[in-house]
Design a protein around this motif. Structure first.
Motif, mmCIF file in Angstrom:
data_model
loop_
_atom_site.group_PDB
_atom_site.id
_atom_site.type_symbol
_atom_site.label_atom_id
_atom_site.label_comp_id
_atom_site.label_asym_id
_atom_site.label_seq_id
_atom_site.Cartn_x
_atom_site.Cartn_y
_atom_site.Cartn_z
ATOM 1 N N CYS A 162 4.042 3.544 4.990
ATOM 2 C CA CYS A 162 4.972 4.076 4.000
ATOM 3 C C CYS A 162 5.849 2.926 3.490
ATOM 4 O O CYS A 162 6.489 2.243 4.280
ATOM 5 C CB CYS A 162 5.813 5.163 4.653
ATOM 6 S SG CYS A 162 7.312 5.582 3.766
ATOM 7 N N PRO A 163 5.864 2.673 2.187
ATOM 8 C CA PRO A 163 6.653 1.562 1.645
ATOM 9 C C PRO A 163 8.137 1.704 1.935
ATOM 10 O O PRO A 163 8.845 0.700 2.054
ATOM 11 C CB PRO A 163 6.425 1.639 0.136
ATOM 12 C CG PRO A 163 5.223 2.474 -0.050
ATOM 13 C CD PRO A 163 5.152 3.393 1.120
ATOM 14 N N HIS A 184 3.080 -3.692 6.130
ATOM 15 C CA HIS A 184 2.627 -2.508 5.397
ATOM 16 C C HIS A 184 1.099 -2.513 5.438
ATOM 17 O O HIS A 184 0.477 -3.570 5.470
ATOM 18 C CB HIS A 184 3.123 -2.558 3.954
ATOM 19 C CG HIS A 184 2.794 -1.324 3.176
ATOM 20 N ND1 HIS A 184 1.761 -1.266 2.278
ATOM 21 C CD2 HIS A 184 3.347 -0.088 3.192
ATOM 22 C CE1 HIS A 184 1.704 -0.045 1.749
ATOM 23 N NE2 HIS A 184 2.653 0.685 2.294
ATOM 24 N N CYS A 214 1.236 4.750 -0.914
ATOM 25 C CA CYS A 214 2.462 5.380 -0.450
ATOM 26 C C CYS A 214 2.186 6.867 -0.306
ATOM 27 O O CYS A 214 1.621 7.476 -1.214
ATOM 28 C CB CYS A 214 3.580 5.141 -1.468
ATOM 29 S SG CYS A 214 4.995 6.226 -1.238
#
Ligand SMILES: Cc1cc2nc3c(=O)[nH]c(=O)nc-3n(C[C@H](O)[C@H](O)[C@H](O)COP(=O)(O)OP(=O)(O)OC[C@H]3O[C@@H](n4cnc5c(N)ncnc54)[C@H](O)[C@@H]3O)c2cc1C
Ligand code: SF4
Ligand code: SF4
Ligand code: SF4
Ligand code: SF4
Lengths: 345, 619
Positions: free
Chosen positions: B447-448, B466, B567
């Motif tokens: 998840c950004p 990430h 995302c």
């Protein structure tokens, strides 16, 4: 064909609405061609196991419709998808998938609805976890007691239903209520309890919409006689546990506390979505309501009259409907079409 | 005529100028006093470095030449440049002209402004004189051409690349009216004077002669200079209360920026300078999807900053924003719009929210692993991403565990965003302890937002990656694990990963390794917001859908097989609608492109695949 095309009607879709309409037309002596994209008539009814509210056997009801088809010698063109409808000089040109064109004086749209694709609510894990299924999936499983909801040949211990999947949900763009899923959920919950008496069943709902005759009574029965637990609250997410069962997170909005349960099956009560292709708007100017179903000209005076002169609506293509609703609408639309052909609109 | 006589018409100008020169220092000092001691120390440390020179360079290129606006639209850039730089040169060259003439740097300040009144033919009969006459006329033409474009912009803004112009408030309109009249009146007064004298610059003399043919120039001489002086003075009085405050404020802001101040969480001087440096150019409203797609036109950066300047923004203005960063990216003044908005929301929450209790559940599963995967609350709503990530890690033979698999472990952001700083700190401390106990050498997130939170709020001994970066690395190191296909994919840059963390290349490289990258209209820094941002607390679901659908349309214009993003929130937002072209997370694409098991481990072929569900440690 010798009959003047101006006096003929095309019925698009051979679900219960289309069948009822075609039968009514035939009985009034009007020629009707019924187009059905599937290999047989019946529409979604062919996919159900038992019907609400009385849990009548769906196969028997279907047979009743098929008998009518036979008795009235309806011409159902199965396996024929209608791809386009246009109106030129007062005549409708109906085009099918194979490129064939026929002309009609009026069209009766009865192409029904589409089931909401539960994978679009990814938080419930449909298509990812095998123990998350939809209400139509359950209907199919219940047809065969040898599969049913058995897990390694054991009866399930806990099953949860989730109401309003894909309906009343602005996030997926559907703000309307699909009407039939609440009562379907009650019906299916009872069916599960009957089949597996030791299984605990719970339904997660926002509101319960028991609008039809006999619906509220069935809901009472579900609680009192079958001990089904109705919990008001929206399920927020589902995750698998070690043995493949599903952990459900929800909020009980009556008690105001978060809740976590592990169930053997999570059943998603999917709603209806409009099945009207957008192209009909472009080629015919057919208008749709806010929800995307075919809109009628006047809700009170002209239900079943679409925005296009000579195009009539019946069944779930005009909005969520039950089978009896759809049948009534089919007959009413047939009568409207006859009036139209006779120039008595 | 002698300039020492002080003709009466110079007074409006002189008074206006005095007002500005007193008002601005006073207000700037008031703002600067909000700085803490630490802020001043920071300034002191950088003031005697090359940064100050860099600031001067930027002031030249941004306050005068408006280079960034040129990049947005050439005509708009020219408009801003000709007005700012042209006016600036008129002042500077005019001053030089008078200095050359009087041989004295200390002539009265109004002399350059009204020079032509005193000396219509300029410096008499010299080459220098003719030179200045020509230069000053050319500069006047430059400014007037910019003014013409500014006028055009009010009525035909599209010509200048603006679909929308800013809605102006009363003080802006007053100042704008004065501004519009300054240069036409200067031209008129100079022409009248030149016409009477029969000499002057090529432009003003030409127009003066033309005017003489039908106007009684003698009668107009004094009134025209009076009018010019009055609008100048009026403009100076209106300036501090209008958007034109930006002219001087931006200069100070640039110095402060190079002296290492930044948009603060708490209100310090920097914020005041930022708020007042907004020129209300309206570029932000033109890149905002809220106005383009959802018909929302009250909460864009320009209006938020304006409300902040004159008071406290209303809740709907504070809340109706995705915090997508598109406007900050486009803003020629580089205002930290998102931070200012978050700070504004915090103040609002402090004012209205009772301190509710946040109860995170945290537990330990202290197994030793190499990679610790934190899915985060958003990925838990898109289990497909978690599933795909697990499968890839398993197939790559990496020892991993999922930190928030069964128990709720929180990164602390929700608490912090709601304004509960203490709870957030204790959540962060507990989560840090869990991470440390795992012994992992890498924290993997899908998840950004998590990525940003762990990078910015945590002090971890291990790197945070990430999954776009991780998977790209895995593909470089173990190319045989994946295959390439002919799938055509377009890529959506999530706001928090792209503009937020600058990760643009790795996801694209993953797509190129596994298929074909289809480019879309808005990419990288210019990427659109998916519309799902949780930061917008005021938008209606309908309006949200409008934004989402329009962004989806851009991504599918090239008719790809998949729309890919990285995302969970973007994926969920796009996938919720009725979609012809499916939306997938990059992890799901990577999983799809794993080589079949048999090719990787021929000896294992036929063996039933291990049930990966619930397996926490995989050898
Ligand atoms: C989970 C669930 C359970 C339900 N259970 C019950 C119940 O127990 N009792 C009850 O009363 N109602 C029930 N319903 C509602 C019931 O299914 C509908 O009322 C009924 O199916 C509507 O009939 P219809 O003819 O309008 O549409 P459909 O049944 O959808 O039929 C439409 C037909 O048109 C065909 N068609 C579509 N497009 C084209 C085209 N372009 N060309 C040619 N053919 C086309 C389709 O193939 C289909 O055969 C349930 C609904 C759901 C979702
Ligand atoms: S009928 Fe019930 S389950 Fe279906 S959408 Fe309406 S409220 Fe939800
Ligand atoms: S915030 Fe930036 S882009 Fe927006 S109006 Fe102000 S200066 Fe222009
Ligand atoms: S952050 Fe995004 S949504 Fe908010 S004002 Fe700027 S461009 Fe619009
Ligand atoms: S950063 Fe946001 S999405 Fe990620 S875990 Fe924390 S709260 Fe959830």
């Amino acid at each position: 064909m010798s009959v003047n095309p101006k006096k003929r009607v095309a019925v698009v879709g051979a679900g219960v609405a289309g069948i009822a309409a075609a039968v009514a037309l035939k009985r009034a002596g009007v020629d009707a061609d019924v187009y059905e994209k599937e290999s047989g008539p019946g529409g979604h009814l062919t996919r159900w196991h038992a019907l609400f509210p009385g849990r009548e056997n769906a196969a028997t009801v279907l047979q009743g419709f098929l008998n009518e088809v036979k008795e009235n010698r309806l011409d159902i063109r199965t396996g024929t998808l209608v791809t386009d409808i246009r109106k030129e000089n007062g005549l409708f040109r109906v085009t099918t998938g194979s490129g064939e064109c026929s002309e009609y004086g009026a069209v009766l749209l009865a192409n029904g609805f589409r089931l909401f694709d539960a994978a679009r609510k990814e938080e419930y894990g449909y298509g990812i976890y095998p123990r998350v299924i939809t209400s139509p999936d359950l209907e199919k499983r219940m047809e065969d007691p040898a599969t049913g909801l058995l897990i390694h040949n054991q009866a399930p211990k806990k099953v949860a239903f989730v109401h309003c999947v894909g309906s009343r949900d602005a996030k997926v763009g559907n703000r309307y209520c699909s009407k039939v899923c609440c009562i379907s959920g009650v019906k299916q919950a009872i069916a599960v309890r009957e089949q597996y008496p030791s299984c605990e069943v719970m339904n997660f709902y926002m509101d319960l919409r028991m609008f039809g005759s006999g619906f509220e009574e069935l809901y009472q029965e579900a609680q009192e006689k079958y001990g089904i637990n109705f919990i008001r609250g929206r399920v927020s997410e589902a995750a698998p546990t070690l043995d493949g069962s599903i952990q459900v997170k929800a909020e009980d909005t009556l008690l105001g506390c978060p809740l976590k349960v592990t169930v053997d099956w999570l059943i998603l009560l999917v709603g209806m979505e409009p099945g009207i292709p957008g192209s009909l708007h472009d080629s015919l100017g057919l208008e749709r309501d806010d929800a995307g179903f075919a809109g009628c000209r006047n809700k009170f005076l002209l239900p079943g009259y679409s925005s296009v002169d000579g195009l009539f609506l019946a069944g779930a293509c005009a909005g969520p409907a039950t089978i009896p609703d759809s049948v009534n609408q089919g007959r009413a639309a047939a009568l409207s079409a006859i009036h139209y052909l006779n120039g008595k609109v | 005529m002698n300039f020492t006589e002080h003709p009466a018409f110079v007074f409006p100008f002189v008074v206006g100028m005095l007002f500005i020169f007193i008002y601005l220092p006073v207000i700037y000092v008031t703002w600067l006093r909000k700085n803490s001691l630490a802020d001043f120390k920071t300034i002191l440390r950088s003031i005697f470095t090359t940064n100050t020179l860099k600031a001067v360079r930027e002031i030249f290129s941004e306050c005068l030449l408006h280079r960034r606006i040129f990049r947005y639209n050439i005509r708009l850039g020219y408009m801003h440049m000709s007005l700012a730089f042209g006016w600036f040169l008129l002042i500077v060259v005019g001053k030089i002209e008078t200095m050359v003439f009087t041989h004295d740097g200390f002539n009265p300040p109004y002399l350059p402004v009204f020079f032509k009144y005193f000396y219509p033919s300029g410096i008499p009969d010299t080459f220098k004189g003719r030179f200045f006459l020509m230069i000053m006329d050319l500069l006047l033409i430059l400014v007037l051409s910019g003014l013409f474009l500014a006028f055009l912009k009010r009525f035909r803004s599209r010509v200048l690349g603006m679909k929308r112009t800013t809605k102006h408030i009363f003080p802006d309109r007053i100042a704008l009216t004065f501004l519009w009249f300054i240069f036409p009146l200067r031209w008129f007064a100079e022409s009248v004077t030149a016409g009477i004298a029969g000499s002057g610059g090529f432009f003003t003399l030409g127009s003066g002669r033309a005017l003489a043919s039908f106007l009684p120039l003698e009668d107009l001489l004094l009134p025209s200079w009076w009018a010019y002086s009055i609008v100048l003075g009026g403009f100076f009085f209106a300036l501090p209360f209008s958007r034109y405050m930006h002219i001087f404020t931006e200069v100070v802001l640039i110095f402060l920026k190079y002296w290492n101040l930044a948009t603060p969480e708490r209100q310090n001087a920097y914020a005041d300078f930022e708020i007042n440096a907004c020129s209300r150019c309206g570029i932000c409203t033109n890149v905002c999807q809220l106005s383009a797609d959802a018909g929302i036109t009250h909460s864009q950066a320009v209006y938020f900053l304006r409300d902040l300047r004159y008071g406290t923004p209303e809740r709907p203005v504070l809340e109706n924003c995705f915090l997508c960063g598109r406007c900050s990216q486009a803003c020629p003044v580089e205002i930290g719009i998102d931070q200012l908005r978050i700070a504004g929301r915090k103040r609002m929450m402090n004012a209205i929210a009772p301190a509710a209790e946040m109860r995170p559940v945290v537990s330990a599963n202290g197994e030793k692993v190499d990679v610790l995967y934190f899915a985060g609350c958003m990925s838990h709503l898109t289990p497909g991403i978690i599933d795909a990530t697990r499968e890839i890690l398993t197939r790559a033979g990496i020892r991993f565990s999922v930190l928030d698999d069964r128990e709720e472990v929180c990164c602390g952001r929700p608490a912090r965003q709601a304004g509960f700083a203490d709870q957030a700190r204790s959540i962060i401390a507990r989560t840090t302890a869990l991470i440390n106990r795992s012994g992992a050498s890498l924290l993997l997130v899908t998840c950004p937002i998590c990525y940003k939170v762990f990078n910015e709020e945590y002090d971890l001994p291990i790197p945070v990656e990430h999954h776009t970066v991780f998977l790209n690395r895995l593909m470089t190191e173990r190319p045989s694990l994946f295959r390439k296909s002919s799938l055509r994919m377009s890529y959506h840059d999530p706001c928090d990963l792209g503009r937020g963390s600058g990760i643009y290349e790795q996801p694209r490289s993953i797509i190129r390794r596994t298929g074909v990258l289809v480019s879309a209209a808005h990419e990288r820094e210019d990427a659109l917001c998916c519309g799902g941002s949780l930061a917008n607390l005021a938008i209606t679901p309908r309006q949200r859908t409008l934004v989402t659908d329009s962004a989806y349309q851009m991504l599918t214009a090239g008719n790809p097989d998949y729309v890919v993003t990285s995302c969970p929130l973007c994926k969920k937002t796009f996938a919720a609608g009725k979609r012809e072209i499916p939306v997938a997370d990059i992890a799901e694409i990577a999983r799809m492109m794993l080589q079949p098991e048999e090719i990787l481990h021929p000896e294992k072929a036929g063996e039933a695949e291990l049930e990966s569900e619930g397996q926490e440690i995989c050898q």
